[in-house]
Enzyme design. Structure first.
Site, PDB file in Angstrom:
ATOM      1  N   LYS A  33       0.806  -1.234   0.000  1.00  0.00           N
ATOM      2  CA  LYS A  33       0.000   0.000   0.000  1.00  0.00           C
ATOM      3  C   LYS A  33       0.836   1.279   0.000  1.00  0.00           C
ATOM      4  O   LYS A  33       0.281   2.361   0.171  1.00  0.00           O
ATOM      5  CB  LYS A  33      -0.967  -0.017   1.178  1.00  0.00           C
ATOM      6  CG  LYS A  33      -0.315  -0.054   2.523  1.00  0.00           C
ATOM      7  CD  LYS A  33      -1.362  -0.180   3.606  1.00  0.00           C
ATOM      8  CE  LYS A  33      -0.673  -0.234   4.956  1.00  0.00           C
ATOM      9  NZ  LYS A  33      -1.565  -0.642   6.025  1.00  0.00           N
TER      10      LYS A  33
ATOM     11  N   CYS B 249       6.133 -13.009  11.083  1.00  0.00           N
ATOM     12  CA  CYS B 249       5.132 -12.570  12.054  1.00  0.00           C
ATOM     13  C   CYS B 249       5.557 -12.891  13.483  1.00  0.00           C
ATOM     14  O   CYS B 249       6.104 -13.955  13.751  1.00  0.00           O
ATOM     15  CB  CYS B 249       3.833 -13.293  11.728  1.00  0.00           C
ATOM     16  SG  CYS B 249       2.584 -13.062  12.965  1.00  0.00           S
TER      17      CYS B 249
ATOM     18  N   THR C 248       3.235 -12.053  16.080  1.00  0.00           N
ATOM     19  CA  THR C 248       2.010 -11.829  16.863  1.00  0.00           C
ATOM     20  C   THR C 248       1.837 -12.886  17.954  1.00  0.00           C
ATOM     21  O   THR C 248       1.513 -12.569  19.099  1.00  0.00           O
ATOM     22  CB  THR C 248       0.784 -11.800  15.926  1.00  0.00           C
ATOM     23  OG1 THR C 248       0.946 -10.692  15.053  1.00  0.00           O
ATOM     24  CG2 THR C 248      -0.517 -11.652  16.689  1.00  0.00           C
TER      25      THR C 248
ATOM     26  N   GLY D  29       6.640 -15.099   2.296  1.00  0.00           N
ATOM     27  CA  GLY D  29       8.018 -15.613   2.304  1.00  0.00           C
ATOM     28  C   GLY D  29       8.391 -16.407   1.058  1.00  0.00           C
ATOM     29  O   GLY D  29       9.516 -16.305   0.566  1.00  0.00           O
TER      30      GLY D  29
ATOM     31  N   MET E 146       5.401  -6.494   7.885  1.00  0.00           N
ATOM     32  CA  MET E 146       4.886  -5.136   7.726  1.00  0.00           C
ATOM     33  C   MET E 146       4.542  -4.482   9.069  1.00  0.00           C
ATOM     34  O   MET E 146       4.252  -3.294   9.124  1.00  0.00           O
ATOM     35  CB  MET E 146       3.669  -5.124   6.786  1.00  0.00           C
ATOM     36  CG  MET E 146       4.016  -5.520   5.355  1.00  0.00           C
ATOM     37  SD  MET E 146       5.470  -4.665   4.676  1.00  0.00           S
ATOM     38  CE  MET E 146       4.845  -3.011   4.475  1.00  0.00           C
TER      39      MET E 146
ATOM     40  N   ALA F  49       3.940  -2.400  20.164  1.00  0.00           N
ATOM     41  CA  ALA F  49       5.185  -3.159  20.072  1.00  0.00           C
ATOM     42  C   ALA F  49       5.276  -3.688  18.647  1.00  0.00           C
ATOM     43  O   ALA F  49       4.268  -3.829  17.966  1.00  0.00           O
ATOM     44  CB  ALA F  49       5.146  -4.322  21.061  1.00  0.00           C
TER      45      ALA F  49
ATOM     46  N   SER G 184       1.145 -32.079  -8.910  1.00  0.00           N
ATOM     47  CA  SER G 184       1.500 -33.435  -8.488  1.00  0.00           C
ATOM     48  C   SER G 184       0.580 -33.896  -7.350  1.00  0.00           C
ATOM     49  O   SER G 184       0.117 -35.048  -7.325  1.00  0.00           O
ATOM     50  CB  SER G 184       2.966 -33.449  -8.053  1.00  0.00           C
ATOM     51  OG  SER G 184       3.376 -34.752  -7.845  1.00  0.00           O
TER      52      SER G 184
ATOM     53  N   CYS H  88      -2.444 -33.002  -6.881  1.00  0.00           N
ATOM     54  CA  CYS H  88      -3.739 -33.325  -7.501  1.00  0.00           C
ATOM     55  C   CYS H  88      -3.683 -34.730  -8.116  1.00  0.00           C
ATOM     56  O   CYS H  88      -4.628 -35.521  -7.998  1.00  0.00           O
ATOM     57  CB  CYS H  88      -4.100 -32.296  -8.573  1.00  0.00           C
ATOM     58  SG  CYS H  88      -4.581 -30.688  -7.896  1.00  0.00           S
TER      59      CYS H  88
HETATM   60  P1  5GP Z   1       4.082 -15.997   4.870  1.00  0.00           P
HETATM   61  O1  5GP Z   1       3.592 -16.420   3.519  1.00  0.00           O
HETATM   62  O2  5GP Z   1       5.372 -15.250   4.775  1.00  0.00           O
HETATM   63  O3  5GP Z   1       4.135 -17.100   5.861  1.00  0.00           O
HETATM   64  O4  5GP Z   1       2.985 -14.998   5.448  1.00  0.00           O
HETATM   65  C1  5GP Z   1       2.623 -13.808   4.767  1.00  0.00           C
HETATM   66  C2  5GP Z   1       1.601 -13.058   5.598  1.00  0.00           C
HETATM   67  O5  5GP Z   1       2.143 -12.695   6.889  1.00  0.00           O
HETATM   68  C3  5GP Z   1       1.186 -11.714   5.023  1.00  0.00           C
HETATM   69  O6  5GP Z   1       0.301 -11.822   3.943  1.00  0.00           O
HETATM   70  C4  5GP Z   1       0.566 -11.043   6.245  1.00  0.00           C
HETATM   71  O7  5GP Z   1      -0.772 -11.445   6.463  1.00  0.00           O
HETATM   72  C5  5GP Z   1       1.412 -11.576   7.382  1.00  0.00           C
HETATM   73  N1  5GP Z   1       2.386 -10.555   7.845  1.00  0.00           N
HETATM   74  C6  5GP Z   1       3.230  -9.807   7.096  1.00  0.00           C
HETATM   75  N2  5GP Z   1       3.982  -9.004   7.865  1.00  0.00           N
HETATM   76  C7  5GP Z   1       3.594  -9.231   9.132  1.00  0.00           C
HETATM   77  C8  5GP Z   1       3.991  -8.685  10.405  1.00  0.00           C
HETATM   78  O8  5GP Z   1       4.880  -7.846  10.521  1.00  0.00           O
HETATM   79  N3  5GP Z   1       3.335  -9.171  11.498  1.00  0.00           N
HETATM   80  C9  5GP Z   1       2.344 -10.101  11.384  1.00  0.00           C
HETATM   81  N4  5GP Z   1       1.723 -10.491  12.491  1.00  0.00           N
HETATM   82  N5  5GP Z   1       1.972 -10.663  10.225  1.00  0.00           N
HETATM   83  C10 5GP Z   1       2.588 -10.221   9.113  1.00  0.00           C
END
Ligand code: 5GP
Length: 335
Positions: free
Chosen positions: A77, A181, A183, A238, A267, A285, A312, A314
């Site tokens: 964004k 993440c 969280t 990722g 993010m 945080a 594969s 499938c």
């Molecule tokens: P991955 O495919 O890397 O496992 O997860 C991608 C997803 O992680 C993103 O689409 C978003 O929903 C989430 N995400 C991205 N950055 C952050 C962050 O800084 N904190 C948290 N809690 N989730 C994130």
């Protein structure tokens, strides 16, 4: 206080059981899907994988590269409107992302991109459980009755229903499973992603809506498990990070100096907040972290691996199309 003792599962807890199959080759498997959206009432077609709206993944170059494979990108964004206008975006496979923003900004951006047939909005907040967010979706729906709206994130069936009833066509599902993440560690909040996908897909489909499994896929097999669990779309962060298309010119120049390692950050990490919000606000945080990934070259090779893995999967369960995969999926829980 209450405890829900029923076991909930992550991708790593299960495998998909192979089944007798009449398919002769994985080339026969059709990965394209076409969905009718419940509110916008228009179709969305393509290979239902979406590059995440993170600034080191959801770039304009990534959208251009993935669009050639009919794969979607949710642009991050932080692009200026002029950059979006200049880019000649392919509207078929691109979502424009907003947070809880000024509605005028959304109207301005979406009107400015009309000529490229851009008609997909992603409303992305870390916590999709607030009344403010539900009200906001309702307002955006009123302003854009014919645009496809994807909104999230939530992790449970009740809130998936609430977002669809508020006007979302696609609900983005995943609290805590992302590779960058923090969280779960910082707040203790979360829900194991495979169970979340199964429960939220059921809730979304019950209302004629769609859902996108977001986060936690580390390998193509995880993407196959997410589709097997009922996800209509799967969002990847990722797995799409560290490619030529997601790097800045500076990062490409410094590749050799950094042993081909790239820093990719969440993010809600301190890095992202320093870059875009002038630092971490006093009351919050960081809920994201920096992850180092090896430079993976052009994204087309990764796309081939991901699509090859799903095809594969499938074949192993006798599904001639991605649409059939969830109907043919039986998960076995690993001991
Ligand atoms: P991955 O495919 O890397 O496992 O997860 C991608 C997803 O992680 C993103 O689409 C978003 O929903 C989430 N995400 C991205 N950055 C952050 C962050 O800084 N904190 C948290 N809690 N989730 C994130």
């Amino acid at each position: 206080m209450r405890i829900e003792a029923e076991r909930k599962l992550d991708f790593d807890d299960v495998l998909i059981r192979p089944k007798r199959s009449g398919l002769k080759s994985r080339a026969e498997v059709d990965l394209r899907r076409t969905f009718k959206t419940p509110h916008a009432k228009i179709e969305i077609s393509g290979v239902p994988i979406i590059a995440a709206n993170m600034d080191s993944v959801g770039t304009l170059k990534m959208a251009e590269a993935l669009g050639k494979h009919e794969i979607f990108t949710s642009l991050h964004k932080h692009y200026a409107l002029d950059d979006l206008k200049k880019a000649g975006i392919n509207g078929d496979f691109t979502f424009i992302t907003f947070g809880i923003d000024d509605l005028n900004k959304i109207d301005t951006v979406m009107n400015a991109l009309k000529s490229n047939s851009v008609n997909k909005i992603c409303l992305d907040v870390a916590n999709g459980y607030t009344e403010t967010f539900v009200d906001f979706i309702q307002e955006v729906r009123k302003h854009h009755p014919n645009k496809i709206i994807m909104a999230g994130n939530v992790a449970t069936a009740d809130m998936t229903e609430a977002l669809i009833l508020a006007g979302a066509d696609i609900v983005k599902v995943g609290i805590g499973p992302g590779s960058a993440c923090m969280t779960r560690a910082m707040t203790g909040i979360g829900y194991p992603q495979l169970s979340s996908v199964i429960e939220c897909a059921d809730a979304a489909h019950g209302l004629g809506g769609l859902m996108c499994a977001d986060g936690g896929c580390k390998m193509p097999g995880d993407v196959a498990k997410a589709f097997g669990a009922g996800a209509d779309f799967v969002m990847l962060g990722g797995m799409f990070a560290g490619h030529t298309e997601s790097l800045s010119e500076e990062q490409i120049k410094n590749l050799a100096k950094n042993d081909n390692m790239i820093e990719y950050y969440g993010m809600s990490s301190e890095e992202a907040m320093n870059k875009y919000s002038g630092g971490v606000a006093k009351h919050r945080a960081s809920e994201g972290r920096v992850v180092k990934v090896e430079y993976k070259g052009d994204v087309k090779d990764t796309v081939r691996d991901i699509l090859g893995g799903i095809r594969s999967a499938c074949t192993y369960v006798g599904a001639s199309s991605l649409k059939q995969l969830s109907k043919r999926t039986t998960f076995v829980v690993k001991t």
